[in-house]
Write a protein that holds these residues in place. Sequence first.
Motif, PDB file in Angstrom:
ATOM      1  N   VAL A 175     -56.570 -58.779   0.497  1.00 39.49           N
ATOM      2  CA  VAL A 175     -56.566 -57.554  -0.305  1.00 39.49           C
ATOM      3  C   VAL A 175     -55.476 -57.657  -1.363  1.00 39.49           C
ATOM      4  CG1 VAL A 175     -56.181 -55.058  -0.292  1.00 39.49           C
ATOM      5  CG2 VAL A 175     -57.495 -56.129   1.542  1.00 39.49           C
ATOM      6  N   VAL A 176     -55.857 -57.486  -2.625  1.00 41.70           N
ATOM      7  CA  VAL A 176     -54.887 -57.596  -3.709  1.00 41.70           C
ATOM      8  C   VAL A 176     -54.681 -56.278  -4.459  1.00 41.70           C
ATOM      9  CG1 VAL A 176     -55.275 -60.067  -4.041  1.00 41.70           C
ATOM     10  CG2 VAL A 176     -56.672 -58.435  -5.319  1.00 41.70           C
ATOM     11  N   VAL A 210     -61.579 -51.403  -2.821  1.00 49.93           N
ATOM     12  CA  VAL A 210     -60.484 -52.317  -2.534  1.00 49.93           C
ATOM     13  C   VAL A 210     -60.807 -53.655  -3.173  1.00 49.93           C
ATOM     14  CG1 VAL A 210     -59.263 -53.548  -0.712  1.00 49.93           C
ATOM     15  CG2 VAL A 210     -59.895 -51.162  -0.371  1.00 49.93           C
ATOM     16  N   ALA A 211     -59.838 -54.238  -3.890  1.00 50.78           N
ATOM     17  CA  ALA A 211     -60.035 -55.539  -4.531  1.00 50.78           C
ATOM     18  C   ALA A 211     -59.688 -56.640  -3.542  1.00 50.78           C
ATOM     19  CB  ALA A 211     -59.168 -55.647  -5.783  1.00 50.78           C
ATOM     20  N   PRO A 216     -57.436 -50.539   4.162  1.00 47.51           N
ATOM     21  CA  PRO A 216     -56.696 -51.776   3.895  1.00 47.51           C
ATOM     22  C   PRO A 216     -55.676 -51.549   2.785  1.00 47.51           C
ATOM     23  CG  PRO A 216     -59.091 -52.122   3.835  1.00 47.51           C
ATOM     24  CD  PRO A 216     -58.860 -50.658   3.813  1.00 47.51           C
ATOM     25  N   VAL A 217     -54.608 -52.344   2.814  1.00 50.35           N
ATOM     26  CA  VAL A 217     -53.565 -52.276   1.788  1.00 50.35           C
ATOM     27  C   VAL A 217     -53.274 -53.685   1.285  1.00 50.35           C
ATOM     28  CG1 VAL A 217     -52.495 -50.195   2.742  1.00 50.35           C
ATOM     29  CG2 VAL A 217     -51.737 -52.448   3.523  1.00 50.35           C
ATOM     30  N   LEU A 273     -47.654 -48.956   2.511  1.00 49.35           N
ATOM     31  CA  LEU A 273     -47.488 -49.536   1.184  1.00 49.35           C
ATOM     32  C   LEU A 273     -48.024 -50.956   1.098  1.00 49.35           C
ATOM     33  CD1 LEU A 273     -43.821 -48.354   0.493  1.00 49.35           C
ATOM     34  CD2 LEU A 273     -45.947 -47.244  -0.207  1.00 49.35           C
ATOM     35  N   ALA A 274     -47.788 -51.757   2.139  1.00 48.81           N
ATOM     36  CA  ALA A 274     -48.191 -53.168   2.098  1.00 48.81           C
ATOM     37  C   ALA A 274     -48.180 -53.717   3.517  1.00 48.81           C
ATOM     38  CB  ALA A 274     -47.256 -53.976   1.201  1.00 48.81           C
ATOM     39  N   ALA A 275     -48.801 -54.892   3.682  1.00 47.38           N
ATOM     40  CA  ALA A 275     -48.861 -55.533   5.002  1.00 47.38           C
ATOM     41  C   ALA A 275     -48.615 -57.026   4.854  1.00 47.38           C
ATOM     42  CB  ALA A 275     -50.226 -55.276   5.653  1.00 47.38           C
TER      43      ALA A 275
END
Length: 348
Positions: A54-55, A62-63, A84-85, A124-126
């Motif tokens: 996931v970007v 989701v990209a 997703p993140v 925020l992010a993973a």
Amino acid sequence: MPRRQSGKQKLTDHQKRRIEAIRQRRQEAKAKRNAKQCDDLAAQGLGESQEGLVVAHYGLNVAVDPGDGEIFRCAVRETLPENPVCGDRVMWQPADDEIGVITDILPRRNVLRRPGPYHRLQTLAANLDHLLITSSAPQFNPFLVDRYLVAASASGIDPVILLNKADLVEDEESRDDLLFMLEPYLEMEYPIHLVSVESGEGLEDLDARLRNGISAFVGQSGVGKSSLVAQWIDDEAIRIGDVNLHTGKGRHTTTVAKLYPLPGSQGGIVDSPGVRAFGLHGIEANEVINHFRDILPFAMQCQFNDCTHRHEPGCAVLEAVNSEDLDPIRLESMHRIQEGIEAEALGE
């Protein structure tokens, strides 16, 4: 005319219920649109399930990068426990025209979260390798940096202290003052990068670190996160703004969280909207000390297990401060974080 009260007014229970009802309706409407999108794509026929990275996250879509640099905009199955993140490894199925459907999120090594609106968590992010705690060198704030260090430690992410705008620390006395404030972090072996976008100072060493894992820039607005990212990523989505001359704070210039893979390496950069005050989640006040590398060894020698390190007899932490083995600023920083967590728990 009645005098208008200053400060933030607390919401009434009725207002809170209305806000929650509106939020719930929006979530349900979003879920229905997302489910229809997934069903429409499935009806057209989907390809083999495959792994991707996931970007970016854009509203319903989701990209996903399957690994060859091609980007697919994917819908998300409503059966997933959460969205997703950036940094997530996912299983997805491609459709036509660079679109697809995400069917699963693979186990995460770590996540970076902060409290969002309505006391709900915002991820925020993973799967981050480095948390780049970005600060302005002329306005280095150890108390804010320590909050990020605690969050990184609690999340299992390796922190890096990044001081931008080093060119503005011009005279020798100011440099000495900065190095004095950084001394405790150097002793604790935190990686520190002193950099300048204007002069190019330190950018080569930072480049080597960025190419060795997925990194996220965090810090207050106006410290130059987007300007730094722009040294590696030429993307018009990264918009650089000015610092407000009245408040000294910058405008949030990045409008969507994105992960930019760095060509020719295993590294990538997550660029996310600026965070003015980072919120700690899942950490009790009495657990904060576990994330202070320099204080914990002394605390383990205290007479009482529940020592608050404020006034108790036999407190090895206070003894260390009195004997100048521990900087009192470090203890003050820990107490500030603990008090902030306690105040938040009380709803203050």
